[in-house]
Scaffold this motif. Sequence first.
Motif, PDB file in Angstrom:
ATOM      1  N   ASP A 100    -114.647  43.303 -76.758  1.00 48.72           N
ATOM      2  CA  ASP A 100    -115.676  44.322 -76.975  1.00 48.72           C
ATOM      3  C   ASP A 100    -115.055  45.465 -77.781  1.00 48.72           C
ATOM      4  OD1 ASP A 100    -118.300  45.662 -74.920  1.00 48.72           O
ATOM      5  OD2 ASP A 100    -117.430  46.562 -76.715  1.00 48.72           O
ATOM      6  N   GLU A 101    -115.407  45.557 -79.070  1.00 49.39           N
ATOM      7  CA  GLU A 101    -114.783  46.558 -79.943  1.00 49.39           C
ATOM      8  C   GLU A 101    -115.053  47.981 -79.466  1.00 49.39           C
ATOM      9  OE1 GLU A 101    -114.850  48.012 -84.636  1.00 49.39           O
ATOM     10  OE2 GLU A 101    -115.705  46.065 -84.057  1.00 49.39           O
ATOM     11  N   ALA A 102    -116.296  48.269 -79.024  1.00 43.76           N
ATOM     12  CA  ALA A 102    -116.628  49.618 -78.576  1.00 43.76           C
ATOM     13  C   ALA A 102    -115.802  49.994 -77.344  1.00 43.76           C
ATOM     14  CB  ALA A 102    -118.120  49.715 -78.273  1.00 43.76           C
ATOM     15  N   GLU A 103    -115.688  49.078 -76.382  1.00 46.43           N
ATOM     16  CA  GLU A 103    -114.893  49.349 -75.184  1.00 46.43           C
ATOM     17  C   GLU A 103    -113.415  49.508 -75.543  1.00 46.43           C
ATOM     18  OE1 GLU A 103    -115.523  49.927 -72.115  1.00 46.43           O
ATOM     19  OE2 GLU A 103    -117.664  49.514 -71.975  1.00 46.43           O
ATOM     20  N   ALA A 104    -112.940  48.715 -76.522  1.00 45.95           N
ATOM     21  CA  ALA A 104    -111.539  48.819 -76.933  1.00 45.95           C
ATOM     22  C   ALA A 104    -111.254  50.191 -77.540  1.00 45.95           C
ATOM     23  CB  ALA A 104    -111.203  47.707 -77.932  1.00 45.95           C
ATOM     24  N   ARG A 105    -112.169  50.665 -78.373  1.00 44.61           N
ATOM     25  CA  ARG A 105    -111.975  51.993 -78.968  1.00 44.61           C
ATOM     26  C   ARG A 105    -112.013  53.087 -77.897  1.00 44.61           C
ATOM     27  NH1 ARG A 105    -111.928  51.828 -84.410  1.00 44.61           N
ATOM     28  NH2 ARG A 105    -112.826  49.961 -85.414  1.00 44.61           N
ATOM     29  N   ALA A 106    -112.884  52.917 -76.905  1.00 49.23           N
ATOM     30  CA  ALA A 106    -112.938  53.881 -75.810  1.00 49.23           C
ATOM     31  C   ALA A 106    -111.644  53.863 -75.006  1.00 49.23           C
ATOM     32  CB  ALA A 106    -114.138  53.576 -74.902  1.00 49.23           C
ATOM     33  N   GLU A 107    -111.071  52.666 -74.784  1.00 53.48           N
ATOM     34  CA  GLU A 107    -109.808  52.549 -74.068  1.00 53.48           C
ATOM     35  C   GLU A 107    -108.680  53.229 -74.834  1.00 53.48           C
ATOM     36  OE1 GLU A 107    -106.730  51.403 -71.425  1.00 53.48           O
ATOM     37  OE2 GLU A 107    -108.891  51.683 -71.200  1.00 53.48           O
ATOM     38  N   ILE A 108    -108.651  53.054 -76.159  1.00 52.89           N
ATOM     39  CA  ILE A 108    -107.624  53.700 -76.980  1.00 52.89           C
ATOM     40  C   ILE A 108    -107.766  55.210 -76.912  1.00 52.89           C
ATOM     41  CG2 ILE A 108    -106.845  54.037 -79.365  1.00 52.89           C
ATOM     42  CD1 ILE A 108    -107.633  51.083 -79.856  1.00 52.89           C
ATOM     43  N   ALA A 158    -102.510  37.265 -84.397  1.00 51.54           N
ATOM     44  CA  ALA A 158    -102.775  36.264 -83.364  1.00 51.54           C
ATOM     45  C   ALA A 158    -103.342  36.912 -82.101  1.00 51.54           C
ATOM     46  CB  ALA A 158    -101.505  35.491 -83.041  1.00 51.54           C
ATOM     47  N   VAL A 159    -102.838  38.116 -81.768  1.00 51.11           N
ATOM     48  CA  VAL A 159    -103.354  38.831 -80.603  1.00 51.11           C
ATOM     49  C   VAL A 159    -104.822  39.193 -80.823  1.00 51.11           C
ATOM     50  CG1 VAL A 159    -103.127  40.912 -79.204  1.00 51.11           C
ATOM     51  CG2 VAL A 159    -101.083  39.719 -79.980  1.00 51.11           C
ATOM     52  N   ALA A 160    -105.127  39.677 -82.030  1.00 49.87           N
ATOM     53  CA  ALA A 160    -106.506  40.038 -82.342  1.00 49.87           C
ATOM     54  C   ALA A 160    -107.434  38.832 -82.192  1.00 49.87           C
ATOM     55  CB  ALA A 160    -106.583  40.598 -83.765  1.00 49.87           C
ATOM     56  N   GLU A 161    -106.977  37.670 -82.623  1.00 48.37           N
ATOM     57  CA  GLU A 161    -107.795  36.452 -82.500  1.00 48.37           C
ATOM     58  C   GLU A 161    -108.010  36.101 -81.037  1.00 48.37           C
ATOM     59  OE1 GLU A 161    -106.142  33.077 -84.440  1.00 48.37           O
ATOM     60  OE2 GLU A 161    -107.618  31.693 -83.612  1.00 48.37           O
ATOM     61  N   ALA A 162    -106.940  36.181 -80.239  1.00 50.43           N
ATOM     62  CA  ALA A 162    -107.056  35.835 -78.820  1.00 50.43           C
ATOM     63  C   ALA A 162    -107.951  36.819 -78.073  1.00 50.43           C
ATOM     64  CB  ALA A 162    -105.674  35.785 -78.179  1.00 50.43           C
ATOM     65  N   PHE A 163    -107.885  38.115 -78.442  1.00 49.16           N
ATOM     66  CA  PHE A 163    -108.651  39.150 -77.746  1.00 49.16           C
ATOM     67  C   PHE A 163    -110.070  39.288 -78.292  1.00 49.16           C
ATOM     68  CE2 PHE A 163    -105.110  39.674 -75.455  1.00 49.16           C
ATOM     69  CZ  PHE A 163    -104.358  40.838 -75.500  1.00 49.16           C
ATOM     70  N   GLY A 164    -110.344  38.721 -79.461  1.00 48.92           N
ATOM     71  CA  GLY A 164    -111.662  38.874 -80.063  1.00 48.92           C
ATOM     72  C   GLY A 164    -111.913  40.284 -80.550  1.00 48.92           C
ATOM     73  N   LEU A 165    -110.865  40.912 -81.141  1.00 43.51           N
ATOM     74  CA  LEU A 165    -110.961  42.293 -81.603  1.00 43.51           C
ATOM     75  C   LEU A 165    -110.469  42.403 -83.039  1.00 43.51           C
ATOM     76  CD1 LEU A 165    -109.490  44.153 -78.489  1.00 43.51           C
ATOM     77  CD2 LEU A 165    -111.889  44.073 -79.155  1.00 43.51           C
ATOM     78  N   PRO A 166    -110.860  43.462 -83.771  1.00 45.11           N
ATOM     79  CA  PRO A 166    -110.292  43.692 -85.100  1.00 45.11           C
ATOM     80  C   PRO A 166    -108.786  43.913 -85.003  1.00 45.11           C
ATOM     81  CG  PRO A 166    -112.270  45.026 -84.777  1.00 45.11           C
ATOM     82  CD  PRO A 166    -111.917  44.439 -83.442  1.00 45.11           C
ATOM     83  N   VAL A 167    -108.068  43.433 -85.992  1.00 43.41           N
ATOM     84  CA  VAL A 167    -106.609  43.478 -85.936  1.00 43.41           C
ATOM     85  C   VAL A 167    -106.079  44.899 -85.941  1.00 43.41           C
ATOM     86  CG1 VAL A 167    -106.263  43.344 -88.439  1.00 43.41           C
ATOM     87  CG2 VAL A 167    -104.515  42.421 -86.897  1.00 43.41           C
ATOM     88  N   ASP A 168    -106.833  45.859 -86.518  1.00 44.92           N
ATOM     89  CA  ASP A 168    -106.323  47.237 -86.585  1.00 44.92           C
ATOM     90  C   ASP A 168    -106.358  47.939 -85.235  1.00 44.92           C
ATOM     91  OD1 ASP A 168    -109.118  49.247 -87.096  1.00 44.92           O
ATOM     92  OD2 ASP A 168    -109.241  47.073 -87.094  1.00 44.92           O
ATOM     93  N   LEU A 169    -107.051  47.358 -84.244  1.00 47.19           N
ATOM     94  CA  LEU A 169    -107.104  47.987 -82.922  1.00 47.19           C
ATOM     95  C   LEU A 169    -105.969  47.557 -82.005  1.00 47.19           C
ATOM     96  CD1 LEU A 169    -110.914  47.921 -82.015  1.00 47.19           C
ATOM     97  CD2 LEU A 169    -109.594  49.729 -83.108  1.00 47.19           C
ATOM     98  N   VAL A 170    -105.474  46.336 -82.172  1.00 45.94           N
ATOM     99  CA  VAL A 170    -104.560  45.795 -81.160  1.00 45.94           C
ATOM    100  C   VAL A 170    -103.223  46.543 -81.063  1.00 45.94           C
ATOM    101  CG1 VAL A 170    -105.608  43.515 -81.182  1.00 45.94           C
ATOM    102  CG2 VAL A 170    -103.721  43.984 -82.723  1.00 45.94           C
ATOM    103  N   PRO A 171    -102.678  47.160 -82.143  1.00 44.42           N
ATOM    104  CA  PRO A 171    -101.417  47.888 -81.953  1.00 44.42           C
ATOM    105  C   PRO A 171    -101.528  49.013 -80.929  1.00 44.42           C
ATOM    106  CG  PRO A 171    -101.780  47.482 -84.280  1.00 44.42           C
ATOM    107  CD  PRO A 171    -103.049  47.114 -83.580  1.00 44.42           C
ATOM    108  N   ASP A 172    -102.706  49.671 -80.862  1.00 43.38           N
ATOM    109  CA  ASP A 172    -102.878  50.804 -79.940  1.00 43.38           C
ATOM    110  C   ASP A 172    -103.209  50.361 -78.526  1.00 43.38           C
ATOM    111  OD1 ASP A 172    -104.494  52.529 -82.636  1.00 43.38           O
ATOM    112  OD2 ASP A 172    -102.432  52.764 -81.926  1.00 43.38           O
ATOM    113  N   LEU A 173    -103.316  49.047 -78.294  1.00 40.39           N
ATOM    114  CA  LEU A 173    -103.597  48.530 -76.962  1.00 40.39           C
ATOM    115  C   LEU A 173    -102.364  47.919 -76.302  1.00 40.39           C
ATOM    116  CD1 LEU A 173    -107.026  46.849 -77.774  1.00 40.39           C
ATOM    117  CD2 LEU A 173    -106.694  48.853 -76.316  1.00 40.39           C
ATOM    118  N   LYS A 174    -101.217  48.019 -76.983  1.00 44.80           N
ATOM    119  CA  LYS A 174     -99.996  47.431 -76.438  1.00 44.80           C
ATOM    120  C   LYS A 174     -99.571  48.139 -75.154  1.00 44.80           C
ATOM    121  CE  LYS A 174     -98.181  46.168 -80.998  1.00 44.80           C
ATOM    122  NZ  LYS A 174     -97.175  46.477 -82.036  1.00 44.80           N
ATOM    123  N   PRO A 175     -99.053  47.376 -74.173  1.00 47.56           N
ATOM    124  CA  PRO A 175     -98.558  48.015 -72.948  1.00 47.56           C
ATOM    125  C   PRO A 175     -97.389  48.953 -73.219  1.00 47.56           C
ATOM    126  CG  PRO A 175     -98.869  45.647 -72.636  1.00 47.56           C
ATOM    127  CD  PRO A 175     -99.006  45.911 -74.110  1.00 47.56           C
TER     128      PRO A 175
END
Length: 243
Positions: free
Chosen positions: A216-224, A175-192
Motif C-alpha cells: 500500500d503506497e499511501a500507508e508506506a508513505r505515512a509510515e516513512i 527486488a525488495v520493491a517487487e516483493a513488497f509491491g511498492l515503488p522502488v524509491d520508497l523502500v530505502p526509507d523503510l529499512k530496519p
Amino acid sequence: MTSNKAAAAGEPEWVPPADIARRAVDGGFIRSMNVERLYYLARTDPDWPVPEGEWREAGTVKLIPWDDRLRAYFERRREPEWLTMTAIAERVVEAGYATTMSRPRVSVIARTDPNWPVPEEEWRGVGRAKLIPWDDRLQRFWSTREAGDGPKGWSRPLRAPVAPKAEVETVPDAAVAEAFGLPVDLVPDLKPRRGKSWRRDDVDKILRARPAWLGDEAEARAEIARRVRTRARRRRVDRDTDG
C-alpha cells in the motif's frame, strides 16, 4: 491422481502454492520464495503464465498446475549468484582456474581484459562493494583463460585454506520493491537499519508480519513520515538532555 499417473495421462501435476515456492528454490531458480511472494507474483506479474481461473481447489487449498509454462517462467527469473571481487578471487582458486588470485587482480582483469564478459553496467553496488553475477559467462571466461604473469602485487599465494566467513545475504532495493509491491524509491526509507543494505532475513520477517504498509503506497508513505517525526523528536530530546 498421482503425479506419475497424471504425467502418463498427459495431465499436469497439481501442487499447492507452498510446493511451488519450494520447487522454485530447490530448482535453483530463485534464492528465497514463500507463499506470500508467490501469490504476489501470480496476481501482479504480467508474465505469470497460469491465471487463477485455471487453478483448482482441494478443500481450502489452492492447486496450481506445475507444467512447462511455470518451469519456463521460473527459468527466465533464475537469479545468478552475486559475488564480490574478493569472493570471485577465492572461487577462481577453489575451482582450479588459477593457482593464485586476489581482489585487486580481479578488478584489473575486469576493467582491462577485452574478453571480460560482464560489463560494468550489469554490476550492483552494495555500500562500497561491487557485486558481479557469477554465471555461465564468467565461469566460461575463467575456465578458458590462459594464466599469465601480471605486475608485481596483482596476486599473492593463498595461505592454508580457511573456512569462508558467513556473509549476510543482502537484497537489492529493486527486488525488495517487487516483493513488497511498492515503488522502488520508497523502500530505502523503510529499512530496519538506516543507511544499511536490506538483509534477506529482514525482508522475510516483514513479509511474514505483513504490516499495514505492505503493498500500500499511501500507508508506506505515512509510515516513512512517522519515522521521520520520531527521529526528529529523539534529536530534540537529545539536544535538551545535552543542554
